[in-house]
Design an enzyme around this catalytic site. Sequence first.
Site, PDB file in Angstrom:
ATOM      1  N   ARG A   1       0.780  -0.965   0.038  1.00  0.00           N
ATOM      2  CA  ARG A   1       0.019  -0.121  -0.116  1.00  0.00           C
ATOM      3  C   ARG A   1       0.921   1.290   0.049  1.00  0.00           C
ATOM      4  NH1 ARG A   1      -4.070  -1.917   4.923  1.00  0.00           N
ATOM      5  NH2 ARG A   1      -4.836  -3.653   3.728  1.00  0.00           N
TER       6      ARG A   1
ATOM      7  N   ASP B   1       1.657   5.071  -0.047  1.00  0.00           N
ATOM      8  CA  ASP B   1       1.156   6.377   0.362  1.00  0.00           C
ATOM      9  C   ASP B   1       0.631   7.314  -0.463  1.00  0.00           C
ATOM     10  OD1 ASP B   1       1.444   5.172   2.988  1.00  0.00           O
ATOM     11  OD2 ASP B   1       3.208   6.084   3.508  1.00  0.00           O
TER      12      ASP B   1
ATOM     13  N   ARG C   1      10.903   6.345   4.040  1.00  0.00           N
ATOM     14  CA  ARG C   1      11.161   7.571   4.276  1.00  0.00           C
ATOM     15  C   ARG C   1      11.997   8.086   5.428  1.00  0.00           C
ATOM     16  NH1 ARG C   1       4.942   9.404   3.420  1.00  0.00           N
ATOM     17  NH2 ARG C   1       5.906  11.458   3.869  1.00  0.00           N
TER      18      ARG C   1
END
Length: 248
Positions: free
Chosen positions: A50, A52, A197
């Site tokens: 998934r 973002d 990230r």
Amino acid sequence: MNYRLTLQYDGSRYDGWQRQGNTEKTIQGKIEETLTRLLGETVEIDGAGRTDAGVHALGQSANFHTDRKLDPEKLKAELNTYLPEDIGVVRVEEVPERFHSRLNALGKTYRYRVATGEGKNVFERKQIYPLNQPLDVEAMRLGAALLVGEKDFRGFSSMKKTKKSTVRRLESVKIRELPGEVEFDFTGNGFLYNMVRILTGTLLEIGMGKREPESIGKVFQKNDRNLAGFTAPARGLMLVEVFYPKNS
């Protein structure tokens, strides 16, 4: 019949991969809507991960089931005709009935791009983080070496408290220095929420001289998100490839 799609997309104008009830702007939603229209039946797809909002993909994988026998090349052409121009189908292939894009995945590679030059990157502005300052690449590589292996990455995640394991195996972190740009490639057997990230933000802080490479060890010792670096913006992140067993 079970079919796997290999997909590319620019996530800039979408609210992420996963279908959501409060928005029509998702990658999964757009693909399901198009497949449902083309096949004349309700189609639900399962993605390998998934991504973002704002995150891109060069090699996302998804699969769906149908009772119909389909021509993969014809379906690929039709999907590429009717999907938005920022979503593309690279390949369609029939796979074993029990194949599942997420559950059968062995690992993934994510890439994060950072602009280090002074110029303005107009044409790739949505795919690269404009840090626009030089980085100490060797220091970042020292820090990256401390990330590799099977470890508890809870401190490098935005996950709230969970009973699920936060142990993941990071196979490699490759850092490439290009003209006006630095690329980070992370390959592992799985990634926690915002993990790539945050890993990138931590390495960038090392590269900017704001922390020492050894500080990464303290994050693992304490499993404390507050000890890691900032969360790098979504725009620079791309899912490059999903790995599967050879027979799937």
